[in-house]
Design a protein around this motif. Structure first.
Motif, PDB file in Angstrom:
ATOM      1  N   ALA A   1     -27.008  13.964  24.228  1.00  0.00           N
ATOM      2  CA  ALA A   1     -26.932  15.411  24.060  1.00  0.00           C
ATOM      3  C   ALA A   1     -26.935  16.093  25.428  1.00  0.00           C
ATOM      4  CB  ALA A   1     -28.095  15.915  23.214  1.00  0.00           C
ATOM      5  N   THR A   2     -26.274  17.197  25.514  1.00  0.00           N
ATOM      6  CA  THR A   2     -26.163  17.999  26.736  1.00  0.00           C
ATOM      7  C   THR A   2     -27.535  18.391  27.277  1.00  0.00           C
ATOM      8  OG1 THR A   2     -24.126  18.950  25.902  1.00  0.00           O
ATOM      9  CG2 THR A   2     -25.193  20.144  27.682  1.00  0.00           C
ATOM     10  N   GLY A   3     -27.620  18.524  28.607  1.00  0.00           N
ATOM     11  CA  GLY A   3     -28.795  19.106  29.238  1.00  0.00           C
ATOM     12  C   GLY A   3     -29.863  18.130  29.686  1.00  0.00           C
ATOM     13  N   GLN A   4     -29.597  16.835  29.666  1.00  0.00           N
ATOM     14  CA  GLN A   4     -30.593  15.855  30.103  1.00  0.00           C
ATOM     15  C   GLN A   4     -30.360  15.409  31.534  1.00  0.00           C
ATOM     16  OE1 GLN A   4     -31.630  12.908  26.836  1.00  0.00           O
ATOM     17  NE2 GLN A   4     -29.551  13.544  26.279  1.00  0.00           N
ATOM     18  N   ASP A   5     -29.363  15.995  32.175  1.00  0.00           N
ATOM     19  CA  ASP A   5     -28.969  15.621  33.529  1.00  0.00           C
ATOM     20  C   ASP A   5     -28.463  14.175  33.537  1.00  0.00           C
ATOM     21  OD1 ASP A   5     -29.611  18.190  34.528  1.00  0.00           O
ATOM     22  OD2 ASP A   5     -31.709  17.617  34.648  1.00  0.00           O
ATOM     23  N   GLU A   6     -28.780  13.426  34.576  1.00  0.00           N
ATOM     24  CA  GLU A   6     -28.296  12.050  34.674  1.00  0.00           C
ATOM     25  C   GLU A   6     -29.285  11.098  34.012  1.00  0.00           C
ATOM     26  OE1 GLU A   6     -27.330  11.093  38.702  1.00  0.00           O
ATOM     27  OE2 GLU A   6     -26.031  12.834  38.914  1.00  0.00           O
ATOM     28  N   LEU A   7     -28.755  10.206  33.185  1.00  0.00           N
ATOM     29  CA  LEU A   7     -29.551   9.153  32.565  1.00  0.00           C
ATOM     30  C   LEU A   7     -29.034   7.823  33.086  1.00  0.00           C
ATOM     31  CD1 LEU A   7     -29.713  10.351  28.844  1.00  0.00           C
ATOM     32  CD2 LEU A   7     -31.419  10.653  30.632  1.00  0.00           C
ATOM     33  N   SER A   8     -29.943   6.943  33.441  1.00  0.00           N
ATOM     34  CA  SER A   8     -29.539   5.668  34.021  1.00  0.00           C
ATOM     35  C   SER A   8     -29.497   4.564  32.972  1.00  0.00           C
ATOM     36  CB  SER A   8     -30.483   5.281  35.155  1.00  0.00           C
ATOM     37  OG  SER A   8     -31.793   5.139  34.657  1.00  0.00           O
ATOM     38  N   ARG A   9     -28.732   3.539  33.309  1.00  0.00           N
ATOM     39  CA  ARG A   9     -28.684   2.343  32.472  1.00  0.00           C
ATOM     40  C   ARG A   9     -30.113   1.869  32.249  1.00  0.00           C
ATOM     41  NH1 ARG A   9     -27.414  -3.635  33.887  1.00  0.00           N
ATOM     42  NH2 ARG A   9     -26.533  -4.316  31.905  1.00  0.00           N
ATOM     43  N   GLY A  10     -30.441   1.507  31.021  1.00  0.00           N
ATOM     44  CA  GLY A  10     -31.801   1.089  30.700  1.00  0.00           C
ATOM     45  C   GLY A  10     -32.641   2.202  30.096  1.00  0.00           C
ATOM     46  N   SER A  11     -32.083   3.404  30.030  1.00  0.00           N
ATOM     47  CA  SER A  11     -32.806   4.504  29.381  1.00  0.00           C
ATOM     48  C   SER A  11     -32.894   4.228  27.885  1.00  0.00           C
ATOM     49  CB  SER A  11     -32.077   5.833  29.603  1.00  0.00           C
ATOM     50  OG  SER A  11     -32.108   6.195  30.961  1.00  0.00           O
ATOM     51  N   VAL A  12     -34.055   4.459  27.323  1.00  0.00           N
ATOM     52  CA  VAL A  12     -34.268   4.240  25.895  1.00  0.00           C
ATOM     53  C   VAL A  12     -33.961   5.543  25.166  1.00  0.00           C
ATOM     54  CG1 VAL A  12     -35.937   3.573  24.135  1.00  0.00           C
ATOM     55  CG2 VAL A  12     -35.949   2.434  26.362  1.00  0.00           C
ATOM     56  N   ILE A  13     -33.121   5.432  24.148  1.00  0.00           N
ATOM     57  CA  ILE A  13     -32.595   6.597  23.456  1.00  0.00           C
ATOM     58  C   ILE A  13     -33.152   6.698  22.039  1.00  0.00           C
ATOM     59  CG2 ILE A  13     -30.462   7.698  22.645  1.00  0.00           C
ATOM     60  CD1 ILE A  13     -30.707   7.529  25.723  1.00  0.00           C
ATOM     61  N   GLY A  14     -33.543   7.903  21.670  1.00  0.00           N
ATOM     62  CA  GLY A  14     -33.898   8.231  20.298  1.00  0.00           C
ATOM     63  C   GLY A  14     -32.833   9.162  19.745  1.00  0.00           C
ATOM     64  N   ILE A  15     -32.778   9.311  18.449  1.00  0.00           N
ATOM     65  CA  ILE A  15     -31.740  10.128  17.822  1.00  0.00           C
ATOM     66  C   ILE A  15     -32.355  11.382  17.204  1.00  0.00           C
ATOM     67  CG2 ILE A  15     -29.937  10.190  16.052  1.00  0.00           C
ATOM     68  CD1 ILE A  15     -29.325   8.348  18.426  1.00  0.00           C
ATOM     69  N   ILE A  16     -31.815  12.541  17.573  1.00  0.00           N
ATOM     70  CA  ILE A  16     -32.250  13.808  16.995  1.00  0.00           C
ATOM     71  C   ILE A  16     -31.803  13.832  15.535  1.00  0.00           C
ATOM     72  CG2 ILE A  16     -32.002  16.320  17.096  1.00  0.00           C
ATOM     73  CD1 ILE A  16     -31.351  15.938  20.110  1.00  0.00           C
ATOM     74  N   THR A  17     -32.709  14.072  14.636  1.00  0.00           N
ATOM     75  CA  THR A  17     -32.427  14.006  13.204  1.00  0.00           C
ATOM     76  C   THR A  17     -31.349  14.993  12.769  1.00  0.00           C
ATOM     77  OG1 THR A  17     -34.721  13.344  12.840  1.00  0.00           O
ATOM     78  CG2 THR A  17     -33.490  14.102  10.917  1.00  0.00           C
ATOM     79  N   ASP A  18     -31.435  16.247  13.184  1.00  0.00           N
ATOM     80  CA  ASP A  18     -30.492  17.276  12.727  1.00  0.00           C
ATOM     81  C   ASP A  18     -29.077  17.097  13.263  1.00  0.00           C
ATOM     82  OD1 ASP A  18     -32.502  18.447  11.262  1.00  0.00           O
ATOM     83  OD2 ASP A  18     -32.920  19.996  12.743  1.00  0.00           O
ATOM     84  N   SER A  19     -28.941  16.759  14.537  1.00  0.00           N
ATOM     85  CA  SER A  19     -27.615  16.693  15.155  1.00  0.00           C
ATOM     86  C   SER A  19     -27.054  15.278  15.254  1.00  0.00           C
ATOM     87  CB  SER A  19     -27.664  17.296  16.554  1.00  0.00           C
ATOM     88  OG  SER A  19     -28.450  16.484  17.413  1.00  0.00           O
ATOM     89  N   GLU A  20     -27.922  14.283  15.091  1.00  0.00           N
ATOM     90  CA  GLU A  20     -27.556  12.872  15.260  1.00  0.00           C
ATOM     91  C   GLU A  20     -27.055  12.566  16.668  1.00  0.00           C
ATOM     92  OE1 GLU A  20     -25.075  11.467  12.078  1.00  0.00           O
ATOM     93  OE2 GLU A  20     -26.549  12.000  10.565  1.00  0.00           O
ATOM     94  N   LYS A  37     -34.606   3.856  19.577  1.00  0.00           N
ATOM     95  CA  LYS A  37     -33.571   3.218  18.754  1.00  0.00           C
ATOM     96  C   LYS A  37     -32.607   2.357  19.547  1.00  0.00           C
ATOM     97  CE  LYS A  37     -34.549   5.329  14.841  1.00  0.00           C
ATOM     98  NZ  LYS A  37     -35.039   4.651  13.684  1.00  0.00           N
ATOM     99  N   TYR A  38     -32.211   2.796  20.758  1.00  0.00           N
ATOM    100  CA  TYR A  38     -31.159   2.136  21.519  1.00  0.00           C
ATOM    101  C   TYR A  38     -31.531   2.084  22.995  1.00  0.00           C
ATOM    102  CZ  TYR A  38     -28.591   3.517  17.328  1.00  0.00           C
ATOM    103  OH  TYR A  38     -28.205   3.715  16.030  1.00  0.00           O
ATOM    104  N   VAL A  39     -30.805   1.225  23.738  1.00  0.00           N
ATOM    105  CA  VAL A  39     -30.947   1.160  25.193  1.00  0.00           C
ATOM    106  C   VAL A  39     -29.583   1.472  25.796  1.00  0.00           C
ATOM    107  CG1 VAL A  39     -31.483  -0.306  27.168  1.00  0.00           C
ATOM    108  CG2 VAL A  39     -32.802  -0.546  25.048  1.00  0.00           C
ATOM    109  N   LEU A  40     -29.547   2.442  26.679  1.00  0.00           N
ATOM    110  CA  LEU A  40     -28.304   2.871  27.313  1.00  0.00           C
ATOM    111  C   LEU A  40     -27.742   1.749  28.188  1.00  0.00           C
ATOM    112  CD1 LEU A  40     -26.596   5.471  27.428  1.00  0.00           C
ATOM    113  CD2 LEU A  40     -27.929   6.137  29.425  1.00  0.00           C
TER     114      LEU A  40
END
Length: 92
Positions: A1-20, A37-40
Motif C-alpha cells: 500500500a502507498t505511503g510506507q516509503d521504501e521496504l527492503s527484501r525480507g520485510s514481513v507483510i500483513g494484509i489490510i482486511t478492507d483493501s487487501e 502473512k508473507y515475506v517480501l
C-alpha cells in the motif's frame, strides 16, 4: 500500500482486511496487517503509489534478516508465520 516509503527484501507483510493491500507487519495495527502473512522478496518503494511485488508464501528464513514494523521482532510473530508455512532459523 502507498505511503510506507521504501521496504527492503525480507520485510514481513500483513494484509489490510478492507483493501487487501499489503503493509509492513506491526502488532500495534488493528486493520489486519498486524498478522504476519508473507515475506517480501524484493526491495520496493511505496512512497508515491501502490506497488505490486513478489512475496514468499512459504519457506525457511533467517530470523535476523526479517524486517517488522514498530518494535516487533521475529519472536513476536514466529507462531503465526509457522501457521502459514514460513519457518525461521537462527542461521541458514
Amino acid at each position: 500500500a502507498t505511503g510506507q516509503d521504501e521496504l527492503s527484501r525480507g520485510s514481513v507483510i500483513g494484509i489490510i482486511t478492507d483493501s487487501e493491500k499489503g503493509m509492513l507487519c506491526d502488532s500495534t495495527s488493528t486493520d489486519g496487517s498486524e498478522a504476519a502473512k508473507y515475506v517480501l522478496a524484493q526491495d520496493i518503494d511505496t512512497t508515491d503509489a501502490d506497488v505490486t511485488a513478489v512475496c514468499y508464501k512459504t519457506g525457511l528464513f533467517n530470523r535476523d534478516a526479517l524486517v517488522f514494523g514498530g518494535t516487533d521482532t521475529a519472536a513476536d510473530h514466529e507462531s503465526e508465520l509457522r501457521d502459514v508455512g514460513i519457518f525461521l532459523k537462527d542461521e541458514i
